[in-house]
Design a protein around this motif. Structure first.
Motif, PDB file in Angstrom:
ATOM      1  N   GLU A  99     -15.491   4.234  -2.474  1.00  0.00           N
ATOM      2  CA  GLU A  99     -14.391   3.583  -3.186  1.00  0.00           C
ATOM      3  C   GLU A  99     -13.050   4.124  -2.696  1.00  0.00           C
ATOM      4  OE1 GLU A  99     -12.868   2.805  -7.784  1.00  0.00           O
ATOM      5  OE2 GLU A  99     -14.824   3.728  -7.388  1.00  0.00           O
ATOM      6  N   THR A 100     -12.089   3.228  -2.511  1.00  0.00           N
ATOM      7  CA  THR A 100     -10.787   3.634  -1.998  1.00  0.00           C
ATOM      8  C   THR A 100      -9.676   3.272  -2.983  1.00  0.00           C
ATOM      9  OG1 THR A 100     -10.462   1.514  -0.843  1.00  0.00           O
ATOM     10  CG2 THR A 100     -11.520   3.312   0.390  1.00  0.00           C
ATOM     11  N   VAL A 101      -8.522   3.923  -2.794  1.00  0.00           N
ATOM     12  CA  VAL A 101      -7.308   3.606  -3.551  1.00  0.00           C
ATOM     13  C   VAL A 101      -6.251   3.138  -2.558  1.00  0.00           C
ATOM     14  CG1 VAL A 101      -7.831   5.238  -5.393  1.00  0.00           C
ATOM     15  CG2 VAL A 101      -6.541   6.005  -3.408  1.00  0.00           C
ATOM     16  N   LEU A 102      -5.108   2.707  -3.072  1.00  0.00           N
ATOM     17  CA  LEU A 102      -4.081   2.128  -2.212  1.00  0.00           C
ATOM     18  C   LEU A 102      -3.674   3.051  -1.074  1.00  0.00           C
ATOM     19  CD1 LEU A 102      -1.549   0.237  -4.518  1.00  0.00           C
ATOM     20  CD2 LEU A 102      -3.140  -0.726  -2.863  1.00  0.00           C
TER      21      LEU A 102
ATOM     22  N   THR B 128       0.825  -1.213   0.000  1.00  0.00           N
ATOM     23  CA  THR B 128       0.000   0.000   0.000  1.00  0.00           C
ATOM     24  C   THR B 128       0.859   1.263   0.000  1.00  0.00           C
ATOM     25  OG1 THR B 128      -0.119   0.102   2.430  1.00  0.00           O
ATOM     26  CG2 THR B 128      -1.816  -1.181   1.284  1.00  0.00           C
TER      27      THR B 128
ATOM     28  N   ASP C 202      -5.295   5.135   0.557  1.00  0.00           N
ATOM     29  CA  ASP C 202      -6.295   5.210   1.618  1.00  0.00           C
ATOM     30  C   ASP C 202      -6.096   4.113   2.658  1.00  0.00           C
ATOM     31  OD1 ASP C 202      -7.631   7.380   0.412  1.00  0.00           O
ATOM     32  OD2 ASP C 202      -8.782   6.021  -0.867  1.00  0.00           O
TER      33      ASP C 202
END
Length: 314
Positions: free
Chosen positions: A208-211, A160, A213
């Motif tokens: 929705e999340t990204v890395l 991450t 987050d």
């Protein structure tokens, strides 16, 4: 010759950590007398057929055996090839490379029958023994093949956060800790101030999340994220001031949904371990899950207690 591909997914890093679902669980009218942790077990690592998100660098480079004979390929793809002879050496090397955010590495074990069946257990132990790895490793995929008198292990990893982002985080930690003026404070005061700083400066990322987050970068640089960002921020700052902390992997009790996974912290104050959940404390009740015992946390949280020190009543 034996050739197999395994993919190991670190499931908790995909957790939504839904505050809404947690709020449904902590309604005092719904809490039973028996902690949920006694009812349900939590297991972090599972095999999957293919770990999406890890690119395949070998499709056009011949067989695995042929690639292992190509020094240029090894140098280009892996940089170098490590060699280990014992389980202890293998675990130490895996720990180091994962802790260093190494996306790709190759290991040679000079015996035909290498302990492949133990790798999932080794990885499981490494994750629970190393909070930085537990809080940053998303996926790890390994391929192995026996070639003549040795076994070759090829690892592909997805994190991450990366080393460059971690380098940007360190001065930010120092800046925050300096602003909190913790020099003359005892450990509980330090914990309270750091914990409150996170609650005051973190925005929970909905939807929705990204890395990022899911990483400490989410908190320290972007000021937003989900439970992993909260827990890693607390862990890293506590470690920086000499307070022992662990990143805990588990889930939310009673949801009936294995995808509602969660992360929080175990903190050691005056030689006593206690749970702190900064994510769900960031909802107007900063002490709801602060310095709690296993029994108290067990009504709403589920985790593998065999992998963490006990937070028992005195």
């Amino acid at each position: 010759m034996k050739y197999m591909i395994f993919a190991v997914m670190i499931l908790f890093t995909l957790a939504a950590c839904s505050k809404e679902s947690m709020d449904q669980q902590v309604n005092s009218n719904q809490i039973e007398n028996t902690p949920a942790v006694e009812k349900k077990a939590s297991y972090v690592i599972e095999y999957v057929s293919f770990a999406e998100g890890i690119p395949d660098y070998s499709m056009d480079k011949g067989t695995f055996s042929e690639r292992m004979k190509d020094e240029n390929y090894i140098r280009k793809v892996y940089g170098e090839m490590f060699e280990v002879y014992t389980i202890k050496e293998l675990k130490a090397l895996l720990t180091k490379q994962l802790h260093d955010f190494d996306k790709r590495f190759l290991i040679k074990i000079p015996e035909v029958e290498a302990p492949i069946e133990q790798i999932d257990t080794i990885l499981y132990d490494i994750i629970h023994e190393n909070s930085m790895i537990a809080g940053t490793l998303l996926l790890t995929d390994f391929t192995y093949e026996n070639i003549k008198d040795a076994t070759y292990l090829s690892f592909e990893n997805l994190f991450t956060v990366n080393a460059i982002e971690m380098a940007a985080i360190q001065p930010k930690i120092e800046e925050i800790l300096q602003s909190l003026q913790l020099e003359e404070k005892n450990d509980i005061d330090k914990l309270e101030r750091i914990h409150q700083y996170i609650l005051d400066h973190m925005i929970y990322k909905e939807g929705e999340t990204v890395l990022t987050d899911h990483s400490p970068y989410g908190f320290f640089i972007n000021g937003e994220g989900v439970c992993q960002a909260y827990a890693m921020a607390l862990h890293m700052m506590l470690e920086a001031v000499g307070i022992e902390s662990l990143y805990v992997v588990g889930d939310i009790a009673g949801t009936g949904d294995d995808d509602v996974l969660h992360a929080w912290n175990l903190v050691k104050i005056d030689d006593i371990w206690r749970h702190v959940d900064p994510t769900f404390n960031d909802d107007g009740e900063p002490t709801r899950f602060f310095m709690k015992t296993d029994f108290e946390m067990g009504f709403t949280h589920v985790w593998d207690q065999t992998k963490y020190p006990a937070a028992s009543s005195i």
